[in-house]
Design an enzyme around this catalytic site. Structure first.
Site, PDB file in Angstrom:
ATOM      1  N   ASP A 248       7.749  -0.927  -7.239  1.00  0.00           N
ATOM      2  CA  ASP A 248       7.146  -1.390  -6.043  1.00  0.00           C
ATOM      3  C   ASP A 248       7.900  -2.815  -5.843  1.00  0.00           C
ATOM      4  O   ASP A 248       8.253  -3.301  -6.808  1.00  0.00           O
ATOM      5  CB  ASP A 248       5.743  -1.313  -6.194  1.00  0.00           C
ATOM      6  CG  ASP A 248       5.013  -0.085  -5.722  1.00  0.00           C
ATOM      7  OD1 ASP A 248       5.886   0.763  -5.117  1.00  0.00           O
ATOM      8  OD2 ASP A 248       4.076   0.342  -6.065  1.00  0.00           O
ATOM      9  N   LYS A 270       7.323  -2.137  -0.293  1.00  0.00           N
ATOM     10  CA  LYS A 270       6.517  -2.357   0.895  1.00  0.00           C
ATOM     11  C   LYS A 270       5.949  -3.743   1.282  1.00  0.00           C
ATOM     12  O   LYS A 270       5.370  -4.277   0.156  1.00  0.00           O
ATOM     13  CB  LYS A 270       5.375  -1.266   0.920  1.00  0.00           C
ATOM     14  CG  LYS A 270       5.811   0.139   0.923  1.00  0.00           C
ATOM     15  CD  LYS A 270       4.991   0.965   1.129  1.00  0.00           C
ATOM     16  CE  LYS A 270       5.380   2.534   0.890  1.00  0.00           C
ATOM     17  NZ  LYS A 270       4.102   3.395   1.142  1.00  0.00           N
ATOM     18  N   MET A 383      -4.783  -7.722  -0.746  1.00  0.00           N
ATOM     19  CA  MET A 383      -3.859  -7.767   0.314  1.00  0.00           C
ATOM     20  C   MET A 383      -4.943  -8.381   1.809  1.00  0.00           C
ATOM     21  O   MET A 383      -4.975  -7.674   2.651  1.00  0.00           O
ATOM     22  CB  MET A 383      -3.374  -6.427   0.852  1.00  0.00           C
ATOM     23  CG  MET A 383      -2.334  -5.878  -0.354  1.00  0.00           C
ATOM     24  SD  MET A 383      -1.824  -4.453  -0.001  1.00  0.00           S
ATOM     25  CE  MET A 383      -3.059  -3.231  -0.616  1.00  0.00           C
TER      26      MET A 383
END
Length: 464
Positions: A248, A270, A383
């Site tokens: 990631d 991402k 996030m």
């Protein structure tokens, strides 16, 4: 990296040392372990150097070095313990094409001699770019204790057997064979005597030649919050065995460095609300490489089971009957809350904690905001930077205290970690002013302990 580590062929190579005192002795004790042709130039050499000359271990020339003396030399050591003489002799060596090292003069040296752990033919070199030789020696001492003296014997015998091992296919089959020798069959055999090692190798090779190749497999590995020291031992072992690492965006370079150099590294990062690799493509990569027989590590930031879309990837490999297992990691919330000296739960304050993701605002709409708005509740929001205003509005609408403490921790556990201390009513403005650009966790209901000397902390007063 100012000095690129290499191992120089010294068998029959010519090495020059200029100087005959303590500095020269220190270098010669190491150089005499090689099979190089060593020449020492010194008008007044230490008695040990004269003894080595008499024993034929080196050549002592009883004068200062002069023009042409370094012709065909591979390496040159200036060990005169005199700045002017070192500069003079180093110039002579360079004109002859030799690589130059001047003792205790990093700036004028073309190479450095690292601290060395010697288990000939296994040699470990430890360098600190000349910045911390004491640290290099401490690492050397630690490795000396860990590595058995028999390691060199096993390596020498193994070296004679390398061509025989070519009967195994290149890659994993050979690695599995040699791992079994060095960490299992070899130590057991040498404990019974050196003469038992070669028969053990032959027996082991026969076993591996008739062994069915390992099927492809996927390990879903939690890479932790970023600090490589927080990586579990099981995760490190998985990285060491991986043929393919699919990782990631938030995986740090320090953790990627732990993978084998030969492993195929695939970035499927991402970015929230930005450029990202489609999940379907990640699923397809897992299946493709595992079906080809690879040992695949799907490396996820934090813990693979927390907001990592793990179930979708497991379903993808299950659909093709591919084996898999999960290696848990330290989730970022655990590492981040440790930074501010708090616990996620505390008797008399909260008996539960909520883990939320600010990436999915549609899911937020269905959350029990009324329960979270009660005094004493704690939540870790992953996030959540871009949805801060939404979070604030929902909580205030359901009666949350405007002065509820909020702590935002950027780059938790990493060297560039920052802590933003604020309150619910000032959260969006504080985030905008702080300009946090790294991954961040938002802790609702927690403030840094007053007595804690934490990482750089940004307080709300800066934005008032």
């Amino acid at each position: 990296m100012d000095h690129f580590p290499i191992f120089v062929q010294t068998d029959a190579a010519r090495i020059i040392v200029s100087g005959g005192g303590d500095a020269a002795l220190a270098k010669l004790r190491l150089l005499l372990k090689t099979r190089a042709k060593i020449t020492v130039f010194a008008a007044d050499a230490a008695p040990e150097i004269a003894q080595w000359h008499a024993a034929g271990q080196l050549t002592l020339v009883g004068r200062a070095m002069d023009y042409g003396d370094a012709v065909c030399a591979t390496l040159f050591y200036g060990a005169n313990e005199d700045e002017a003489e070192d500069a003079r002799t180093a110039h002579l060596a360079r004109t002859c094409g030799a690589m130059v090292n001047i003792v205790d003069n990093l700036e004028d040296s073309q190479f450095i001699t690292p601290a060395i752990v010697d288990r000939d033919p296994v040699t470990i070199a430890i360098g600190t770019e000349g910045a911390a030789p004491v640290l290099a020696r401490a690492i050397k001492a630690d490795l000396e204790e860990r590595l058995p003296q028999s390691l060199g014997t096993l390596a020498r015998i193994g070296k004679t057997f390398r061509k025989a091992s070519y009967a195994l296919s290149f890659g994993r089959a050979r690695r599995d064979f040699w791992r079994a020798f060095y960490f299992d069959a070899g130590p057991k055999a040498i404990a019974q005597g050196k003469d038992k090692v070669l028969p053990a190798l032959e027996s082991l090779l026969n076993i591996h030649l008739n062994k069915t190749a390992r099927e492809g497999h996927v390990a879903f590995v939690g890479g932790g919050p970023g600090d490589p020291e927080l990586l579990t031992l099981k995760a490190r072992r998985a990285l060491d065995e991986a043929d393919v690492v699919i990782y990631d965006r938030l995986i740090t370079p320090e953790i990627l460095e732990l993978a084998r150099r030969e492993a195929t590294m695939i970035d499927v990062g991402k970015e929230g609300f930005g450029v990202h690799t489609p999940q379907e493509h990640i699923n397809a990569l897992l299946v493709e490489h595992a079906q080809a027989g690879a040992q695949v590590v799907r490396l996820k930031s934090g813990d693979a089971t927390v907001f990592g879309r793990l179930d979708e990837e497991i379903d993808a490999v299950d659909a093709h009957s591919i084996g898999w297992h999960i290696v848990p990691g330290i989730t970022s919330a655990s590492a981040a809350v440790a930074t501010i000296g708090q616990s996620l739960t505390r008797r008399g304050r909260n008996a539960s904690v909520r883990f939320l993701t600010g990436h999915d605002t549609r899911g937020f709409a269905d959350h029990d905001w009324h329960a979270l708005a009660k005094p004493g509740e704690v939540a870790a929001i992953y996030m959540g930077k871009k949805s801060a205003r939404f979070i604030q509005g929902r909580l205030l609408m359901h009666g949350a205290d405007r002065h509820t403490p909020v702590t935002v921790i950027e780059n938790a556990s990493r060297v560039d970690q920052r802590v933003l201390e604020t309150t619910l009513d000032a959260l969006p403005a504080a985030l905008e002013a702080a300009k946090l650009d790294g991954p961040a966790l938002t802790f609702l209901g927690l403030a840094p302990r007053a007595a804690l000397a934490a990482a750089p902390t940004i307080k709300i007063e800066e934005f008032a």
